[in-house]
Design a protein around this motif. Sequence first.
Motif, PDB file in Angstrom:
ATOM      1  N   MET A 235       0.886  -1.287   0.028  1.00 10.44           N
ATOM      2  CA  MET A 235      -0.149   0.075  -0.081  1.00 10.44           C
ATOM      3  C   MET A 235       0.774   1.156   0.025  1.00 10.44           C
ATOM      4  O   MET A 235       0.681   2.279  -0.586  1.00 10.44           O
ATOM      5  N   HIS A 236       1.906   1.232   0.749  1.00  9.04           N
ATOM      6  CA  HIS A 236       2.864   2.279   0.703  1.00  9.04           C
ATOM      7  C   HIS A 236       4.177   2.124   1.448  1.00  9.04           C
ATOM      8  O   HIS A 236       4.263   1.913   2.618  1.00  9.04           O
ATOM      9  N   GLU A 237       5.148   1.800   0.403  1.00  6.79           N
ATOM     10  CA  GLU A 237       6.392   1.615   0.956  1.00  6.79           C
ATOM     11  C   GLU A 237       7.149   2.579   1.628  1.00  6.79           C
ATOM     12  O   GLU A 237       6.917   3.952   1.167  1.00  6.79           O
ATOM     13  N   MET A 238       7.796   2.433   2.801  1.00  7.30           N
ATOM     14  CA  MET A 238       8.587   3.216   3.433  1.00  7.30           C
ATOM     15  C   MET A 238       9.979   3.159   3.559  1.00  7.30           C
ATOM     16  O   MET A 238      10.408   2.687   4.383  1.00  7.30           O
ATOM     17  N   ALA A 239      10.565   2.638   2.264  1.00 13.91           N
ATOM     18  CA  ALA A 239      12.208   2.355   2.319  1.00 13.91           C
ATOM     19  C   ALA A 239      12.937   3.618   2.933  1.00 13.91           C
ATOM     20  O   ALA A 239      12.599   4.510   2.666  1.00 13.91           O
ATOM     21  N   PRO A 240      14.203   3.323   3.641  1.00 14.34           N
ATOM     22  CA  PRO A 240      14.719   4.179   4.306  1.00 14.34           C
ATOM     23  C   PRO A 240      15.200   5.554   3.528  1.00 14.34           C
ATOM     24  O   PRO A 240      15.332   6.561   3.707  1.00 14.34           O
ATOM     25  N   ASP A 241      15.735   4.878   2.242  1.00 12.75           N
ATOM     26  CA  ASP A 241      16.162   5.938   1.222  1.00 12.75           C
ATOM     27  C   ASP A 241      15.284   6.535   0.095  1.00 12.75           C
ATOM     28  O   ASP A 241      15.759   7.401  -0.716  1.00 12.75           O
ATOM     29  N   HIS A 242      13.831   6.184   0.383  1.00 16.99           N
ATOM     30  CA  HIS A 242      12.929   6.852  -0.374  1.00 16.99           C
ATOM     31  C   HIS A 242      12.559   8.303   0.236  1.00 16.99           C
ATOM     32  O   HIS A 242      12.586   8.301   1.468  1.00 16.99           O
TER      33      HIS A 242
ATOM     34  N   ASN B 104      10.978   0.351  -9.457  1.00 17.25           N
ATOM     35  CA  ASN B 104       9.980   0.595  -8.478  1.00 17.25           C
ATOM     36  C   ASN B 104       8.588   0.685  -9.156  1.00 17.25           C
ATOM     37  O   ASN B 104       7.885   1.751  -9.275  1.00 17.25           O
ATOM     38  N   PRO B 105       8.256  -0.351 -10.135  1.00 15.49           N
ATOM     39  CA  PRO B 105       7.121  -0.256 -10.639  1.00 15.49           C
ATOM     40  C   PRO B 105       5.728  -0.395  -9.544  1.00 15.49           C
ATOM     41  O   PRO B 105       5.872  -0.799  -8.644  1.00 15.49           O
ATOM     42  N   ARG B 106       4.855   0.257 -10.404  1.00 15.52           N
ATOM     43  CA  ARG B 106       3.319   0.139  -9.487  1.00 15.52           C
ATOM     44  C   ARG B 106       3.045  -1.415  -9.417  1.00 15.52           C
ATOM     45  O   ARG B 106       3.194  -2.233 -10.241  1.00 15.52           O
ATOM     46  N   GLY B 107       2.464  -1.674  -8.207  1.00 13.61           N
ATOM     47  CA  GLY B 107       2.296  -3.019  -7.724  1.00 13.61           C
ATOM     48  C   GLY B 107       3.478  -3.857  -7.535  1.00 13.61           C
ATOM     49  O   GLY B 107       3.457  -5.072  -7.521  1.00 13.61           O
ATOM     50  N   LYS B 108       4.657  -3.354  -7.019  1.00 11.74           N
ATOM     51  CA  LYS B 108       5.852  -3.816  -6.823  1.00 11.74           C
ATOM     52  C   LYS B 108       5.981  -5.243  -5.801  1.00 11.74           C
ATOM     53  O   LYS B 108       6.583  -6.379  -5.773  1.00 11.74           O
ATOM     54  N   HIS B 109       4.917  -4.835  -4.986  1.00  9.12           N
ATOM     55  CA  HIS B 109       4.843  -5.589  -3.781  1.00  9.12           C
ATOM     56  C   HIS B 109       3.442  -6.456  -3.682  1.00  9.12           C
ATOM     57  O   HIS B 109       2.951  -6.823  -2.688  1.00  9.12           O
ATOM     58  N   GLY B 110       2.815  -6.399  -4.882  1.00  8.53           N
ATOM     59  CA  GLY B 110       1.597  -6.654  -4.747  1.00  8.53           C
ATOM     60  C   GLY B 110       0.503  -5.598  -4.988  1.00  8.53           C
ATOM     61  O   GLY B 110       0.693  -4.723  -4.508  1.00  8.53           O
ATOM     62  N   LYS B 111      -0.858  -6.098  -5.524  1.00  8.48           N
ATOM     63  CA  LYS B 111      -1.703  -5.088  -5.640  1.00  8.48           C
ATOM     64  C   LYS B 111      -2.978  -5.326  -4.697  1.00  8.48           C
ATOM     65  O   LYS B 111      -3.365  -6.592  -4.716  1.00  8.48           O
ATOM     66  N   VAL B 112      -3.209  -4.418  -3.810  1.00 11.50           N
ATOM     67  CA  VAL B 112      -4.343  -4.510  -3.098  1.00 11.50           C
ATOM     68  C   VAL B 112      -5.541  -4.355  -3.397  1.00 11.50           C
ATOM     69  O   VAL B 112      -5.889  -3.370  -4.241  1.00 11.50           O
ATOM     70  N   SER B 113      -6.547  -5.343  -3.127  1.00 11.45           N
ATOM     71  CA  SER B 113      -7.993  -5.168  -3.670  1.00 11.45           C
ATOM     72  C   SER B 113      -8.939  -4.421  -2.511  1.00 11.45           C
ATOM     73  O   SER B 113      -8.902  -4.831  -1.371  1.00 11.45           O
ATOM     74  N   TYR B 114      -9.480  -3.262  -3.143  1.00 11.13           N
ATOM     75  CA  TYR B 114     -10.202  -2.509  -2.379  1.00 11.13           C
ATOM     76  C   TYR B 114     -11.611  -2.653  -2.266  1.00 11.13           C
ATOM     77  O   TYR B 114     -12.300  -2.916  -3.372  1.00 11.13           O
ATOM     78  N   ASP B 115     -12.373  -2.385  -1.199  1.00 17.92           N
ATOM     79  CA  ASP B 115     -13.920  -2.354  -1.546  1.00 17.92           C
ATOM     80  C   ASP B 115     -14.519  -1.433  -0.485  1.00 17.92           C
ATOM     81  O   ASP B 115     -14.770  -1.596   0.556  1.00 17.92           O
ATOM     82  N   LEU B 116     -14.672  -0.193  -1.080  1.00 20.25           N
ATOM     83  CA  LEU B 116     -15.043   0.864  -0.291  1.00 20.25           C
ATOM     84  C   LEU B 116     -16.470   0.740   0.371  1.00 20.25           C
ATOM     85  O   LEU B 116     -16.651   1.042   1.498  1.00 20.25           O
TER      86      LEU B 116
END
Length: 416
Positions: free
Chosen positions: A184-191, A375-387
């Motif tokens: 959902m939101h990567e927080m890499a130390p160097d980003h 760092n492509p979109r969905g690098k760590h998987g794509k989350v399925s949302y349901d508002l």
Amino acid sequence: MTEPTIRIDDLGAPQLTPMQRQAIAAAPPVHMQEEPVLAAAQQATGLSDFGAGDFRERLSVWLMSFDEDRGLGPLGRAGLFNDAVRYASNRLLLEDLLKRNPDIAEVVIDRPIIIAGLPRSGTTNLVNILAADERLRSMPLWEAMQPIPAPGQAAAGAGEDPRFTATKAVWSAFESLLPLMPAMHEMAPDHVHEDIELQALDFSTYLPEWLSRPYRWRDYYYAHDQTPHYAYGKKVLQAMTWQRGPSRWVMKSPPHMENLVPLQTTYPDATYVITHRDPLAVLQSAMTMIAYGDRLRRTHVDLGELADYWTERIERLLLACVRDRERLPEAQTIDVLFHEYMADQSSTVEKIYAMAGLELDSGAARSMQRYSRANPRGKHGKVSYDLAGDFGIDVAALRERFAFYYSRFPVQKEVL
């Protein structure tokens, strides 16, 4: 290789892992009072001068808000207390540095490129792409966590900065506890991180709202002009520039949307980049991320309360943006629609550089391409949302509520 789709189906009734239970059980009790926070900061730094004392009122409101949030669990309370100590410690380090080096006040912040936009609207991706240009100064997460080195602490450039090492350890532990968070939101130390951390040293920021339901603080924040706190944040920026150049920054933060006038007052020669996305897509992403983290922070995850809080919060950001957008100078301001940016990132970058009067040379372009490839979109998987399903939101009614924004900015509607 296509990354898997991730569906988090226990947001309202979290199924905690043994590691998560252990972390919650190990959280120490804390007293949400001003003096313990300041004493801990003084002990951590060996310093005592916090500068102007007006921040104490804001700190007190923070702490009262956390105490009044009865849903906070022991780990949530400890985390917020520790954040307050960190900001107070950073303030001590800043004031000490400024006192020893008064010439920092003369440092020029040269025509920064500042991105404002809703959370989850592409601001993180865009700021990191621009920051790949080494001619621009940016604020990686490790530096945002502690902008000023402690006395005797090695400054950046002499091997791995100890602040980077510490941040890497903290966020490694964080991602072990919440392994779906990077999707959902990567927080890499160097980003690159949000420059909202700058205002946090003056204890005026919406950061606590991501980690609690601080109604008292939210209303206090609404009632006060943020211009003085943007000015304090600029002092932090000057100190960081003095430590390590260059002096032309690229920054981003969602609350700039509701503070366009303080932003322009503080950085009048900036290039302002405002990203726009379907607020329903923003909400479903932001609330899912918050709810997922709340399994550690809260004793009970009330998805209805979360939806009410953040629907109002996003609405407030958008109303302020629509109200004040025309007060920014057109020659320095560009609106970026999320769907257009996702379709053609290069064109957006070229327009920003043209407005900023900065040549997009081959070296910068190659660096940006390297970042994008890594760092492509969905690098760590794509989350399925349901508002609607997860949060009980009436999508049609909410879309009508945000009609004022859709009529001003032609964002593509993403949530049906």
